[in-house]
Structure formats: structure tokens, C-alpha cells
Design an enzyme around this catalytic site. Structure first.
Site, PDB file in Angstrom:
ATOM      1  NE  ARG A  62      -3.830   0.176   1.821  1.00 30.82           N
ATOM      2  CZ  ARG A  62      -4.587   0.764   2.733  1.00 30.82           C
ATOM      3  NH1 ARG A  62      -4.705   0.227   3.931  1.00 30.82           N
ATOM      4  NH2 ARG A  62      -5.239   1.879   2.454  1.00 30.82           N
ATOM      5  CG  HIS A 112      -9.422   4.461  10.780  1.00 35.75           C
ATOM      6  ND1 HIS A 112     -10.381   4.166   9.832  1.00 35.75           N
ATOM      7  CD2 HIS A 112     -10.067   4.459  11.969  1.00 35.75           C
ATOM      8  CE1 HIS A 112     -11.556   3.993  10.431  1.00 35.75           C
ATOM      9  NE2 HIS A 112     -11.389   4.173  11.716  1.00 35.75           N
ATOM     10  CB  CYS A 142      11.296   1.023  18.884  1.00 29.75           C
ATOM     11  SG  CYS A 142      11.059   2.359  20.051  1.00 29.75           S
ATOM     12  CB  SER A 181     -19.369   2.323   3.123  1.00 25.96           C
ATOM     13  OG  SER A 181     -18.440   1.861   4.088  1.00 25.96           O
ATOM     14  CB  ALA A 223     -15.268  13.059  -3.663  1.00 23.54           C
TER      15      ALA A 223
HETATM   16  P1  OAD Z   1     -15.476   2.008   2.091  1.00 27.10           P
HETATM   17  O1  OAD Z   1     -14.705   1.294   1.045  1.00 27.10           O
HETATM   18  O2  OAD Z   1     -16.256   1.201   3.062  1.00 27.10           O
HETATM   19  O3  OAD Z   1     -16.503   3.025   1.406  1.00 27.10           O
HETATM   20  C1  OAD Z   1     -16.105   3.924   0.417  1.00 27.10           C
HETATM   21  C2  OAD Z   1     -17.282   4.747   0.002  1.00 27.10           C
HETATM   22  O4  OAD Z   1     -16.842   5.693  -0.968  1.00 27.10           O
HETATM   23  C3  OAD Z   1     -18.421   3.953  -0.643  1.00 27.10           C
HETATM   24  O5  OAD Z   1     -19.642   4.312  -0.024  1.00 27.10           O
HETATM   25  C4  OAD Z   1     -18.414   4.386  -2.101  1.00 27.10           C
HETATM   26  O6  OAD Z   1     -19.703   4.491  -2.657  1.00 27.10           O
HETATM   27  C5  OAD Z   1     -17.793   5.771  -2.005  1.00 27.10           C
HETATM   28  N1  OAD Z   1     -17.073   6.198  -3.220  1.00 27.10           N
HETATM   29  C6  OAD Z   1     -16.360   5.460  -4.113  1.00 27.10           C
HETATM   30  N2  OAD Z   1     -15.813   6.228  -5.064  1.00 27.10           N
HETATM   31  C7  OAD Z   1     -16.179   7.505  -4.788  1.00 27.10           C
HETATM   32  C8  OAD Z   1     -15.942   8.772  -5.401  1.00 27.10           C
HETATM   33  N3  OAD Z   1     -15.194   8.904  -6.495  1.00 27.10           N
HETATM   34  N4  OAD Z   1     -16.479   9.881  -4.821  1.00 27.10           N
HETATM   35  C9  OAD Z   1     -17.231   9.763  -3.698  1.00 27.10           C
HETATM   36  N5  OAD Z   1     -17.517   8.595  -3.081  1.00 27.10           N
HETATM   37  C10 OAD Z   1     -16.996   7.492  -3.619  1.00 27.10           C
HETATM   38  O7  OAD Z   1     -14.433   2.979   2.832  1.00 27.10           O
HETATM   39  P2  OAD Z   1     -14.553   3.713   4.265  1.00 27.10           P
HETATM   40  O8  OAD Z   1     -15.967   4.008   4.584  1.00 27.10           O
HETATM   41  O9  OAD Z   1     -13.602   4.838   4.231  1.00 27.10           O
HETATM   42  O10 OAD Z   1     -10.202   1.136   8.213  1.00 27.10           O
HETATM   43  O11 OAD Z   1     -14.021   2.590   5.221  1.00 27.10           O
HETATM   44  C11 OAD Z   1     -13.885   2.869   6.601  1.00 27.10           C
HETATM   45  C12 OAD Z   1     -12.729   2.078   7.167  1.00 27.10           C
HETATM   46  O12 OAD Z   1     -12.894   0.691   6.865  1.00 27.10           O
HETATM   47  C13 OAD Z   1     -11.380   2.416   6.567  1.00 27.10           C
HETATM   48  O13 OAD Z   1     -10.776   3.542   7.158  1.00 27.10           O
HETATM   49  C14 OAD Z   1     -10.582   1.180   6.827  1.00 27.10           C
HETATM   50  C15 OAD Z   1     -11.618   0.149   6.467  1.00 27.10           C
HETATM   51  O14 OAD Z   1     -11.487  -1.082   7.035  1.00 27.10           O
HETATM   52  C16 OAD Z   1      -9.028   0.564   8.571  1.00 27.10           C
HETATM   53  O15 OAD Z   1      -8.279   0.014   7.773  1.00 27.10           O
HETATM   54  C17 OAD Z   1      -8.693   0.665  10.012  1.00 27.10           C
END
Ligand code: OAD
Length: 235
Positions: A62, A112, A142, A181, A223
Site C-alpha cells: 500500500r 485510523h 525502535c 460507506s 467527490a
Molecule cells: P469504504 O470502502 O467502506 O466506502 C467507500 C465509500 O466511498 C463507498 O460508499 C463508495 O460508494 C464511495 N465512493 C467510491 N468512489 C467515490 C468517489 N469517487 N467519490 C465519492 N464517493 C466514492 O471505505 P470507508 O468508509 O472509508 O479502516 O471505510 C472505513 C474504514 O474501513 C477504513 O478507514 C478502513 C476500512 O477497514 C481501517 O483500515 C482501520
């Protein structure tokens, strides 16, 4: 359009969707990261204890990919809004990439963790670290002797700076959530906290999030196309 007047204090929450147009995969779409890897293999305290090599392989990949990405118009628009609003603006991101910083954001918290930092699992010291490790033997240690882990909040761990974030939410008059999401706690509860404190709440993203019923307004779109044009700052 989201109108912002001179009394407004805005809290912005971003998720993986804001970085999607920069080429960073989201987690839960058809080709999302959690479709390719099991969370329990690479993003839990148990995974780190049992297979640190696999955890580092995942986060090294990543890092290598994130290094090739650039902020998009949504990141840039939020940085510009911060410049306009100063301390009435606050950004909280669930993303571990540094695209908000690259765009010029300063008032932000990564709840996060951060991809380009590592942390000591024993004494919690955090260090800048953008190295891509090919092998566990290359991973740094460390000063206390322990092998560094990614500075990522694994599942079952507590997100960072939550007290400061929640304090900021209850003092805000407007919460805008972008590209998340609404499935991961506690960030998916921030909207309810904001509403209880009397704030307006808006979601911007490709599709309605799981917690869509908690928002006053849902604006569907990418976005990078919506965010640069949606804010109308009146004061
Ligand atoms: P998700 O992958 O769950 O959701 C991403 C969201 O972005 C979805 O609702 C898509 O519809 C939307 N999306 C995709 N492309 C887009 C665009 N171009 N413009 C706007 N929206 C768009 O990701 P997160 O909700 O961020 O945590 O996930 C939350 C956490 O779950 C992350 O921080 C991560 C993951 O597990 C850790 O790794 C600790």
C-alpha cells in the site's frame, strides 16, 4: 449547494471514496481491498502477533502504491476551504494516505493512523517511515528494541484522538461526510453526535451510505466533481 455563514463551524469527515479518483482503491466495492485480502489476515492485533510478515507485506504494497498517487480536486477544495475558514474548519479522515496533506490541509486528524508512519508496539513511539519492506528482516526497530509495526489502527483497536474529535463535533454547526460507506464505528456515529448537538448534516458520495437516514441531505456524485463546487461561503 451547502451554504456556510459567518457563524458556522464545519466538521468534515472523509473516507476512502475521496481518494478513489486519485487511484487508491476503496475497501468495500467489488474490487475493494477487503475483497482481495481478509481483514483478519492483515489488519487485526492477532494477525500482527501471528504473521507480522504478511501484515508488513500488505502495508508495504500500500505504501508503494500510495507513493505514486496525487491529490484530486476534492482534496484541493477542502484545503482551500480550510484556508478560507481558518479555525472554523476541521477535517477528520479515516484514510491513512497523505493526500489531504499533499493538497495543503493542516487542520486534520487521521483517526485510523497514517501509512507513512510506523509505531513501536511496546512504547508507542511514532516515527516517520515510508520504506517499502521486501522482507521482515528489513523492518526497523525502535530505540527500545521492539520491531516497528505499521501506524495503522487495526480492527478491535481504538481509533486515535477520539476525545478531541468528539469535542470538535459537538462544537460544530455543520457536519459534511464524504466518501465513506458508514459501516465502520465509531466514525459512522459521528453524524448522530452532530445532530444531537444541533448541527446540519450532509453526505457526499457515489451512493447513499449505510447510515444515510441520519443525514439531513445526501448529495450523490463523485467527490472530485461535487466537492469543488458545493460550498458557498457567505462569511
Ligand atoms: P469504504 O470502502 O467502506 O466506502 C467507500 C465509500 O466511498 C463507498 O460508499 C463508495 O460508494 C464511495 N465512493 C467510491 N468512489 C467515490 C468517489 N469517487 N467519490 C465519492 N464517493 C466514492 O471505505 P470507508 O468508509 O472509508 O479502516 O471505510 C472505513 C474504514 O474501513 C477504513 O478507514 C478502513 C476500512 O477497514 C481501517 O483500515 C482501520
Amino acid at each position: 449547494m451547502i451554504e456556510i455563514d459567518e457563524h458556522d463551524k464545519i466538521f468534515v469527515l472523509t473516507g476512502a471514496g475521496i481518494s478513489a479518483e486519485s487511484g487508491i482503491p476503496t475497501f468495500r466495492s467489488g474490487s475493494g481491498l477487503w475483497e482481495q485480502y481478509r481483514i483478519e489476515d492483515v489488519c487485526t492485533p492477532k494477525a500482527w502477533r501471528k504473521k507480522p510478515g504478511l501484515v508488513w507485506e500488505f502495508y508495504s504494497a500500500r505504501r508503494a502504491h500510495a507513493k505514486t498517487t496525487l491529490p484530486n480536486d476534492a482534496h484541493k477544495a477542502l484545503a482551500a476551504l480550510e484556508t478560507t475558514m481558518g479555525d472554523r474548519f476541521f477535517l477528520c479522515t479515516q484514510n491513512v494516505d497523505n493526500l489531504h496533506e499533499q493538497a495543503g490541509s493542516h487542520r486534520l486528524t487521521h483517526i485510523h493512523g497514517e501509512l507513512f508512519k510506523s509505531r513501536c508496539p511496546d512504547c508507542d513511539k511514532v516515527v516517520n517511515d515510508d520504506k517499502v519492506y521486501r522482507d521482515l528482516s528489513e523492518v526497523g526497530h525502535c530505540t527500545c528494541g521492539a520491531m516497528l509495526r505499521p501506524h495503522i489502527v487495526f480492527f478491535q483497536e481504538v481509533p486515535l484522538e477520539l476525545d478531541a474529535v468528539e469535542d470538535r463535533i459537538v462544537k460544530s454547526t455543520l457536519l459534511v461526510s464524504i466518501g465513506t460507506s458508514g459501516t465502520v464505528a465509531p466514525a459512522n456515529e459521528f453524524v448522530n453526535l452532530a445532530r444531537m448537538a444541533g448541527a446540519r448534516t450532509v453526505y457526499i458520495g457515489l451512493e447513499a451510505p449505510e447510515n444515510h437516514a441520519s443525514f439531513n441531505q445526501v448529495i450523490l456524485g463523485k467527490a472530485g466533481e461535487v466537492v469543488p463546487h458545493v460550498f458557498q461561503v457567505m462569511g
